[in-house]
Design a protein around this motif. Structure first.
Motif, PDB file in Angstrom:
ATOM      1  N   THR A  75       0.841  -1.197   0.000  1.00  0.00           N
ATOM      2  CA  THR A  75       0.000   0.000   0.000  1.00  0.00           C
ATOM      3  C   THR A  75       0.877   1.249   0.000  1.00  0.00           C
ATOM      4  O   THR A  75       2.091   1.168   0.127  1.00  0.00           O
ATOM      5  N   ASN A  78       2.230   3.678   5.440  1.00  0.00           N
ATOM      6  CA  ASN A  78       2.288   2.900   6.669  1.00  0.00           C
ATOM      7  C   ASN A  78       3.106   3.626   7.724  1.00  0.00           C
ATOM      8  O   ASN A  78       3.767   4.620   7.437  1.00  0.00           O
ATOM      9  N   ASP A  87      -1.500   0.763   8.369  1.00  0.00           N
ATOM     10  CA  ASP A  87      -1.225   0.526   6.956  1.00  0.00           C
ATOM     11  C   ASP A  87      -2.473   0.838   6.157  1.00  0.00           C
ATOM     12  O   ASP A  87      -3.543   0.325   6.452  1.00  0.00           O
ATOM     13  N   PHE A  88      -2.345   1.703   5.154  1.00  0.00           N
ATOM     14  CA  PHE A  88      -3.537   1.987   4.347  1.00  0.00           C
ATOM     15  C   PHE A  88      -3.206   2.443   2.933  1.00  0.00           C
ATOM     16  O   PHE A  88      -2.079   2.817   2.624  1.00  0.00           O
ATOM     17  N   GLU A  89      -4.226   2.381   2.129  1.00  0.00           N
ATOM     18  CA  GLU A  89      -4.157   2.832   0.743  1.00  0.00           C
ATOM     19  C   GLU A  89      -5.190   3.934   0.576  1.00  0.00           C
ATOM     20  O   GLU A  89      -6.255   3.896   1.185  1.00  0.00           O
ATOM     21  N   GLN A 108      -2.191  -5.821  -3.328  1.00  0.00           N
ATOM     22  CA  GLN A 108      -2.533  -4.883  -2.257  1.00  0.00           C
ATOM     23  C   GLN A 108      -3.580  -5.470  -1.324  1.00  0.00           C
ATOM     24  O   GLN A 108      -3.512  -5.302  -0.105  1.00  0.00           O
ATOM     25  N   LEU A 112      -3.120  -6.078   2.652  1.00  0.00           N
ATOM     26  CA  LEU A 112      -4.014  -5.547   3.692  1.00  0.00           C
ATOM     27  C   LEU A 112      -4.505  -6.675   4.602  1.00  0.00           C
ATOM     28  O   LEU A 112      -4.564  -6.529   5.824  1.00  0.00           O
ATOM     29  N   ALA A 122      -5.475  -1.874   9.350  1.00  0.00           N
ATOM     30  CA  ALA A 122      -5.380  -1.733   7.895  1.00  0.00           C
ATOM     31  C   ALA A 122      -6.710  -1.270   7.331  1.00  0.00           C
ATOM     32  O   ALA A 122      -7.768  -1.789   7.705  1.00  0.00           O
ATOM     33  N   ALA A 139     -10.113  -2.852   6.250  1.00  0.00           N
ATOM     34  CA  ALA A 139      -9.590  -3.786   5.249  1.00  0.00           C
ATOM     35  C   ALA A 139     -10.434  -5.060   5.137  1.00  0.00           C
ATOM     36  O   ALA A 139     -10.623  -5.579   4.034  1.00  0.00           O
TER      37      ALA A 139
END
Lengths: 185, 185
Positions: A75, A78, A87-89, A108, A112, A122, A139
């Protein structure tokens, strides 16, 4: 010829810019800088992965003259917040009825899921540009829809119901850690 | 003329290659892949930060034709292990008497310190190439020497005393999570 503010089309364009203000990524980056400076969290955007093919070393410092963008295997963001791994997108969509999951790679999605399984936090930060709404989607929900929905998308109604609205503060600060506090901590 | 293995110099060169095997970064990347596959940890190397100046869009996909390397503001590796945030930088030195801290930017030092303050696990993996020894150095020690030592370096003796040897397993797997278990968990 600029008819602003009487020409409705032009006006709407400006209005839309004003509403959206910065792009999602810029808002998140500015917010992360704020969090870092105030010692609230250490969260960074990862650099865009680039495959370097050729470097011209004739100058003082190497200049890259042939390279291409690679697709990311993890992603974009983070870091650490209150001792927890985050942690993310971030994604934007102009769609009005759903969030198309084709915007995410299977790499991805698996990343996650793995983060959640290892005890991390996430999620996806999703901007519905048309509605000027920004959501945090856990997530688990995204992974579930990725593998179960035939259309590979999450309907807007479900996002409204199960997602968590992220408030914009002053200067487009995107208060996503408020939501993290509420949902995960 | 190759006198291997009788020519001592040539032999030593081969021996040294055999010992070192892969470069430190390659060993860590391979180890992280193993950890990921075995579901032990989710730790990735961040892409190298590159500033893109110009893209040639005449082809099918954009080709970067002007770009340069930026200096990283954080560390190379981070991720999650047993629910804990992990963050580290990998460095090699050919120096025989000390680890020169000029290899690290102040940005990276501040980042490592911030990670520790937020409850994360932060360290340097340092390879003394000459001795074929690899150490885990806790970030606190590195930060302390960075700001207190006049020579901006950590003497080898102190690293031997306060650092933690990382064992190489089969296929150059660098068992650094063994050390993390022992030191932090």
């Amino acid at each position: 010829m600029i008819n602003y503010p009487n020409n409705k089309k032009t006006y709407n364009k400006f209005k839309s810019f004003a509403n959206r203000g910065m792009k999602l990524e810029e808002m998140i980056n500015a917010t992360n800088e704020y969090y870092l400076e105030k010692d609230i969290a250490v969260i960074h955007k990862k650099p865009t992965p680039i495959q370097v093919v050729k470097i011209d070393n004739t100058g003082k410092s190497g200049k890259i003259i042939d390279a291409y963008f690679k697709s990311p295997s993890t992603t974009d963001y983070n870091g650490i917040y209150k001792g927890r791994y985050i942690d993310f997108e971030a994604k934007e969509t102009n769609n009005k009825t759903s969030f198309p999951l084709g915007n995410l790679s299977e790499h991805q999605i698996k990343h996650l899921r793995a983060v959640k399984e290892h005890g991390g936090i996430a999620f996806i930060i999703l901007s519905f540009n048309h509605f000027d709404e920004i959501y945090l989607l856990d997530a688990d929900m995204v992974v579930e829809f990725y593998y179960s929905s035939k259309k590979k998308s999450i309907p807007y109604d479900i996002i409204k119901e199960k997602g968590h609205v992220i408030r914009k503060g002053y200067f487009n600060k995107l208060e996503y850690l408020e939501v993290v506090d509420k949902v995960y901590l």
